[in-house]
Design a protein around this motif. Structure first.
Motif, PDB file in Angstrom:
ATOM      1  N   PRO A 501       9.338  70.182  41.507  1.00 17.30           N
ATOM      2  CA  PRO A 501      10.130  69.168  40.784  1.00 17.30           C
ATOM      3  C   PRO A 501      10.335  67.933  41.665  1.00 17.30           C
ATOM      4  CG  PRO A 501      11.521  70.999  41.480  1.00 17.30           C
ATOM      5  CD  PRO A 501      10.115  71.410  41.764  1.00 17.30           C
ATOM      6  N   ARG A 502      10.249  66.769  41.043  1.00 21.06           N
ATOM      7  CA  ARG A 502      10.201  65.518  41.790  1.00 21.06           C
ATOM      8  C   ARG A 502      11.501  65.213  42.538  1.00 21.06           C
ATOM      9  NH1 ARG A 502      11.391  60.042  40.836  1.00 21.06           N
ATOM     10  NH2 ARG A 502       9.922  58.586  41.834  1.00 21.06           N
ATOM     11  N   GLU A 503      12.615  65.126  41.814  1.00 22.04           N
ATOM     12  CA  GLU A 503      13.855  64.679  42.451  1.00 22.04           C
ATOM     13  C   GLU A 503      14.324  65.616  43.557  1.00 22.04           C
ATOM     14  OE1 GLU A 503      17.100  63.502  40.074  1.00 22.04           O
ATOM     15  OE2 GLU A 503      16.071  61.785  39.180  1.00 22.04           O
ATOM     16  N   PRO A 504      14.366  66.950  43.333  1.00 20.04           N
ATOM     17  CA  PRO A 504      14.772  67.817  44.439  1.00 20.04           C
ATOM     18  C   PRO A 504      13.877  67.685  45.663  1.00 20.04           C
ATOM     19  CG  PRO A 504      14.897  69.008  42.379  1.00 20.04           C
ATOM     20  CD  PRO A 504      14.212  67.715  42.082  1.00 20.04           C
ATOM     21  N   LEU A 505      12.541  67.556  45.431  1.00 14.24           N
ATOM     22  CA  LEU A 505      11.646  67.449  46.584  1.00 14.24           C
ATOM     23  C   LEU A 505      11.890  66.149  47.348  1.00 14.24           C
ATOM     24  CD1 LEU A 505       9.374  68.564  48.276  1.00 14.24           C
ATOM     25  CD2 LEU A 505       7.738  67.434  46.742  1.00 14.24           C
ATOM     26  N   LEU A 506      12.054  65.044  46.638  1.00  9.41           N
ATOM     27  CA  LEU A 506      12.295  63.773  47.317  1.00  9.41           C
ATOM     28  C   LEU A 506      13.604  63.800  48.096  1.00  9.41           C
ATOM     29  CD1 LEU A 506      11.124  61.205  44.603  1.00  9.41           C
ATOM     30  CD2 LEU A 506       9.930  61.889  46.682  1.00  9.41           C
ATOM     31  N   ARG A 507      14.623  64.389  47.505  1.00  4.68           N
ATOM     32  CA  ARG A 507      15.922  64.426  48.189  1.00  4.68           C
ATOM     33  C   ARG A 507      15.863  65.335  49.412  1.00  4.68           C
ATOM     34  NH1 ARG A 507      21.758  64.699  45.350  1.00  4.68           N
ATOM     35  NH2 ARG A 507      21.109  62.573  44.959  1.00  4.68           N
ATOM     36  N   LEU A 508      15.262  66.513  49.275  1.00  3.67           N
ATOM     37  CA  LEU A 508      15.204  67.436  50.411  1.00  3.67           C
ATOM     38  C   LEU A 508      14.298  66.890  51.506  1.00  3.67           C
ATOM     39  CD1 LEU A 508      15.100  70.943  48.702  1.00  3.67           C
ATOM     40  CD2 LEU A 508      17.042  69.649  49.554  1.00  3.67           C
ATOM     41  N   THR A 509      13.219  66.223  51.115  1.00  2.00           N
ATOM     42  CA  THR A 509      12.338  65.644  52.129  1.00  2.00           C
ATOM     43  C   THR A 509      13.055  64.543  52.902  1.00  2.00           C
ATOM     44  OG1 THR A 509      10.444  66.099  50.685  1.00  2.00           O
ATOM     45  CG2 THR A 509      10.067  64.620  52.540  1.00  2.00           C
ATOM     46  N   ALA A 510      13.867  63.747  52.198  1.00  2.00           N
ATOM     47  CA  ALA A 510      14.655  62.725  52.886  1.00  2.00           C
ATOM     48  C   ALA A 510      15.585  63.363  53.909  1.00  2.00           C
ATOM     49  CB  ALA A 510      15.445  61.907  51.873  1.00  2.00           C
ATOM     50  N   GLN A 511      16.240  64.467  53.522  1.00  2.00           N
ATOM     51  CA  GLN A 511      17.102  65.172  54.468  1.00  2.00           C
ATOM     52  C   GLN A 511      16.295  65.678  55.663  1.00  2.00           C
ATOM     53  OE1 GLN A 511      20.405  64.351  53.543  1.00  2.00           O
ATOM     54  NE2 GLN A 511      20.931  66.491  53.869  1.00  2.00           N
ATOM     55  N   ALA A 512      15.129  66.277  55.387  1.00  2.00           N
ATOM     56  CA  ALA A 512      14.307  66.826  56.468  1.00  2.00           C
ATOM     57  C   ALA A 512      13.830  65.734  57.419  1.00  2.00           C
ATOM     58  CB  ALA A 512      13.111  67.570  55.875  1.00  2.00           C
ATOM     59  N   LEU A 513      13.469  64.570  56.877  1.00  2.00           N
ATOM     60  CA  LEU A 513      13.018  63.471  57.730  1.00  2.00           C
ATOM     61  C   LEU A 513      14.127  63.007  58.668  1.00  2.00           C
ATOM     62  CD1 LEU A 513      10.944  61.387  55.151  1.00  2.00           C
ATOM     63  CD2 LEU A 513      10.058  62.426  57.245  1.00  2.00           C
ATOM     64  N   LEU A 514      15.361  63.014  58.190  1.00  2.00           N
ATOM     65  CA  LEU A 514      16.470  62.589  59.033  1.00  2.00           C
ATOM     66  C   LEU A 514      16.774  63.607  60.134  1.00  2.00           C
ATOM     67  CD1 LEU A 514      18.925  61.025  56.421  1.00  2.00           C
ATOM     68  CD2 LEU A 514      17.404  59.849  58.004  1.00  2.00           C
ATOM     69  N   THR A 515      16.290  64.826  59.971  1.00  2.00           N
ATOM     70  CA  THR A 515      16.445  65.817  61.043  1.00  2.00           C
ATOM     71  C   THR A 515      15.324  65.717  62.071  1.00  2.00           C
ATOM     72  OG1 THR A 515      15.144  67.555  59.961  1.00  2.00           O
ATOM     73  CG2 THR A 515      17.471  67.395  59.381  1.00  2.00           C
ATOM     74  N   GLY A 516      14.300  64.945  61.773  1.00  2.93           N
ATOM     75  CA  GLY A 516      13.157  64.825  62.670  1.00  2.93           C
ATOM     76  C   GLY A 516      12.000  65.700  62.284  1.00  2.93           C
ATOM     77  N   HIS A 517      12.038  66.329  61.111  1.00  4.12           N
ATOM     78  CA  HIS A 517      10.963  67.184  60.633  1.00  4.12           C
ATOM     79  C   HIS A 517      10.249  66.505  59.477  1.00  4.12           C
ATOM     80  CE1 HIS A 517      12.029  70.733  63.046  1.00  4.12           C
ATOM     81  NE2 HIS A 517      13.277  70.322  62.885  1.00  4.12           N
ATOM     82  N   ARG A 518       8.983  66.823  59.328  1.00  6.59           N
ATOM     83  CA  ARG A 518       8.169  66.176  58.301  1.00  6.59           C
ATOM     84  C   ARG A 518       7.717  67.174  57.240  1.00  6.59           C
ATOM     85  NH1 ARG A 518       6.684  61.173  59.891  1.00  6.59           N
ATOM     86  NH2 ARG A 518       4.902  61.138  58.460  1.00  6.59           N
TER      87      ARG A 518
END
Length: 844
Positions: A501-518
């Protein structure tokens, strides 16, 4: 007003009336005086004045009634007449035999007995005035009370003063019988005025007292002389200084005085009023009278009468709503209520409220305080209502209690107690945990992180877990490793699906990027490119901009940051919609790519919007980002102000990691203001544990290094700056603009006379291995193998004693990848096991 006869205050009107009726005795005019009022108001003191006002030779007959003597016939009459007739030596009783039954028990006052007593009274008053004074007439035995009423109506030609004290609650019957008498006088002593209270307190302390102390005594005693005397005596025993008292010392003493005087009187004189007072203290003074009637099984009329009695006693203000006249009253009442009785009262109130269909929050308060084992639906609804009203503390209490009930009997269990107002429901541990995590996001970020982990663990499947975490996604949570882990894991799981699903993936990826993970970046990038530039896409772009800036890709970072503000008010829209990762990430990217002014403006807009949306976590992040922007611009005073505001909010939100970040920002700003000693003092408050985002940890090390350098300790500063760089490298943050540790380390090297080392560190020379470098270390061996940032991250955790599986969990890697990195490290260092790792790295 001054004292009357040396010991009475504020009684001029009453004394004047007594003087008038006593003067009439010489003219053969009788008088009946009844003194009404609550206990302690000075009724007996007025009676004691009468003998001093009588002419010389007058006869005084005294009696004090008591409940224990009310069963003995003519006990009050005997008290009155025994001193004058029993001592005459006649050997005969003045109570006729007909007044007693054969067994000696009371048969009721006969007319002959009453006539005999009247004759006795006439004979005593034949040649002198007589004053008959009775204290607490309400406790008199029935024959004596009948005699009092009988003789009061037959004093027309006798110089007799008949005076009695009794409370208002017992005056009705006597008033009906004596009402038509022309010589009846009723007195209601008034409460002491503030002036009289001050004079009395001055006299008790034998010196003028502080006006604040006098006013506090007046408020506590509510004009009751006996309570005031008791209070002043207690203050003197506790050595309270009359000139400069501490109100916090006086209030508990006043509460104790109230609890041991007025409240004890109520229990004896008016149990219904005492019961109502207990209910109002436990349940709150605004409790509806109908509720109090239901709890005590009294009618509403009786409750209202009890309430009036409390108002007259000075323990309640005249309502509605009824309120305690002083803050000390409620604690005094509660101090007398056993804990078991409080629990019972709260539980009973919860039951009645649930049956009456009261608001959920009102019922839930009593459910929580009573510890009831029912009410899951009520608690859930109350939590939702409190959260909607912005009362997140109460919402958390209700939801925590609801979660605790899940350990009890299920709703359909026949052994469970009756659950008034509750209907069968399908509320699960998972749903309640998600609700509680959403509430804790507004008041306790560390608790929110723990609840987020629990919510993720209990979610049904990857998609369900992602949807739950998307609701809880806040950049503030990823400041700690505990808060970051569920988002990174869920992001990886979701990206692995064929059609995430688009929105959950975009939101979780944004969180992961801020932790330093891709994790999930590629899949999220594809979905963001295909869809519209909505808040979800802008959130992802902002976080990706921060990740790009952290690795030095300035152009990419600036382009992505620009997407966050492509539309007017886009950042405000993102925050309002619950997508703050985008604006926060974009602001960081702007700072790290040399545009602090643009970052400051963006952070200000985010701050304003988040404050209006009651999003404290985002307000905190915006404060810290803006503080960093001010710092980059050299505005150290405004940077310090933002850091201080952020620090206060971080403490209120119980965010340990962000508290550390705020302390670091404040210390760096103080160094910029040439206040290094103050900065060192600030950093002493930083007691954060190791569960911090690597950037937050690096920021703390850099701040400590700046403070050490400013205070001339360049050796310690160098070690801190090098450790800061190491922490950044562990997370792949290679852009020197993120934290200028290299420049600061070079300065420390120069201060220590190491020019070559300074040049090497400035030129991005060979990296140090995965151990903390010593500031006095030897020059780097060019033949020594260099470890990549990923290998350094793995080696550091292995050196701390973590297994490969534990390393994989902490770095969000597979165990196979960890083993691959270790194999490469072993080959570079020429070793065969982890046991040789420490020695190989420490060998020059």
């Amino acid at each position: 007003m001054h004292a009357v006869n040396g010991d009475l205050y504020h009684r001029e009107r009453e004394i004047s009336l007594l003087q008038e009726v006593i003067a009439g005795l010489a003219l053969g005019r009788p008088a009946v005086v009844t003194v009404h009022g609550p206990r302690g108001m000075g009724k007996s003191a007025l009676l004691n004045v009468v003998p001093r006002l009588l002419p010389e030779g007058a006869l005084v007959l005294r009696a004090r009634c008591h409940p224990s003597e009310s069963g003995f016939p003519y006990s009050m009459v005997r008290q009155l007449f025994d001193p004058v007739l029993g001592a005459a030596g006649r050997g005969e009783t003045f109570i006729p035999a007909e007044a007693h039954g054969s067994s000696g028990e009371a048969a009721g006052p006969t007319h002959e007995a009453l006539l005999h007593l009247l004759s006795t009274t006439r004979s005593l008053a034949a040649d002198r005035p007589v004053a008959v004074l009775v204290d607490d007439l309400q406790y008199a035995d029935e024959p004596s009370l009948r005699w009092f009423s009988y003789i009061a109506r037959r004093l027309d030609d006798l110089p007799v003063l008949l005076a009695a004290t009794l409370p208002d609650s017992a005056a009705a019957r006597l008033t009906e019988e004596l009402g038509p008498l022309p010589y009846l006088n009723r007195l209601w002593p008034e409460p002491l005025c503030s002036t009289c209270t001050t004079e009395l307190v001055d006299r008790a302390f034998d010196s003028p007292v502080d006006q604040g102390l006098a006013a506090l005594c007046d408020a506590l005693a509510h004009g009751n002389p006996m309570v005031l005397h008791d209070l002043v005596n207690r203050l003197r025993r506790e050595h309270v200084p009359p000139g400069a008292p501490d109100p916090q010392q006086v209030l508990p003493i006043g509460a104790q005085a109230l609890s041991e005087t007025v409240l004890a009187w109520l229990d004896e004189d008016d149990p219904a009023a005492g019961e109502l007072l207990t209910q109002l203290a436990v349940l709150g003074p605004d409790t509806d009278p109908a509720m109090c009637g239901a709890l005590s099984q009294h009618g509403e009329v009786q409750v209202l009468q009890a309430r009036d009695a409390l108002v007259r006693a000075g323990l309640l203000e005249a309502g509605p709503p009824a309120r305690f006249p002083h803050a000390a009253v409620r604690p005094a009442v509660l101090a007398r209520v056993p804990a078991e009785d409080r629990l019972h009262l709260h539980g009973r109130a919860a039951t009645v409220l649930a049956r009456l269909g009261a608001p959920a929050r009102q019922t839930a308060e009593h459910l929580v305080k009573a510890g009831c084992e029912w009410g899951l639906d009520v608690l859930r609804d109350a939590g939702a209502q409190a959260a909607a009203a912005g009362d997140h503390a109460s919402a958390a209490r209700y939801l925590r209690r609801a979660l605790a009930l899940l350990d009890g009997p299920p709703p359909g269990d026949a052994s469970a107690p009756e659950r008034p107002g509750e209907t069968p429901h399908a509320e699960t541990f998972h749903e309640l945990t998600v609700r509680l995590a959403s509430v804790e996001l507004h008041r306790d970020l560390d608790a929110c992180a723990r609840q987020t982990v629990a919510a993720a663990d209990s979610a049904p499947g990857p998609v369900g877990r992602a949807e739950v975490l998307a609701r809880l996604a806040s950049p503030a949570l990823v400041a700690s490793l505990e808060g970051a882990q569920p988002f990174v894991r869920a992001c990886g799981e979701l990206a692995a699906l064929a059609a995430p699903p688009r929105e959950p993936l975009l939101r979780l990826t944004a969180q992961a990027l801020l932790t330093g993970h891709r994790a999930g970046v590629r899949a999220a990038a594809r979905l963001a490119a295909r869809g519209p530039l909505d808040p979800a896409a802008r959130s992802f772009s902002g976080a990706l901009a921060a990740a790009a800036a952290a690795t030095g890709r300035t152009g990419t970072a600036q382009r992505l940051a620009a997407r966050v503000e492509v539309a007017q008010g886009a950042a405000q829209e993102a925050v309002t919609a619950g997508w703050p990762a985008g604006p926060i990430g974009a602001a960081l990217a702007l700072i790290w790519t040399g545009a602090p002014a643009a970052a400051r403006d963006l952070a200000t807009r985010v701050l304003t919007t988040a404050r209006a949306a009651d999003d404290g976590a985002t307000v905190l992040l915006a404060r810290l980002v803006r503080a960093e922007a001010h710092h980059r611009e050299g505005r150290f005073s405004t940077a310090y102000a933002d850091a201080e505001a952020g620090l206060a909010l971080a403490r209120r939100l119980n965010a340990a990691a962000l508290t550390s970040a705020a302390l670091s920002c404040a210390a760096r700003a103080l160094v910029g203001l040439d206040r290094a000693d103050d900065a060192a003092e600030v950093l002493r408050e930083d007691r954060s544990a190791g569960d911090l985002h690597p950037f937050v940890r690096a920021l703390s090390l850099q701040a400590r290094g700046e403070v050490a350098a400013a205070r001339g300790d360049h050796t310690a500063a160098l070690g801190l700056f090098l450790d800061c760089g190491h922490r950044l490298a562990l997370r792949g943050i290679t852009n020197p603009a993120c934290l200028p540790w290299r420049t600061q380390a070079a300065r420390a090297y120069r201060a220590l006379g190491e020019e070559a080392a300074a040049a090497t560190i400035l030129n991005g020379g060979p990296r140090t291995p995965a151990v903390t470098p010593h500031p006095a270390s030897a020059p780097h061996d060019p033949e020594r193998p260099t470890l990549t940032p990923a290998e350094q991250r793995v080696v550091e955790l292995v050196l701390r004693g973590h297994s490969s599986l534990e390393v994989s969990e902490r770095l969000f890697l597979s165990k196979r990848t960890v083993d691959t990195h270790l194999g490469r490290v072993y080959r570079k260092l020429g070793i065969h096991s982890r046991h040789e790792l420490a020695a190989a790295l420490s060998t020059p």
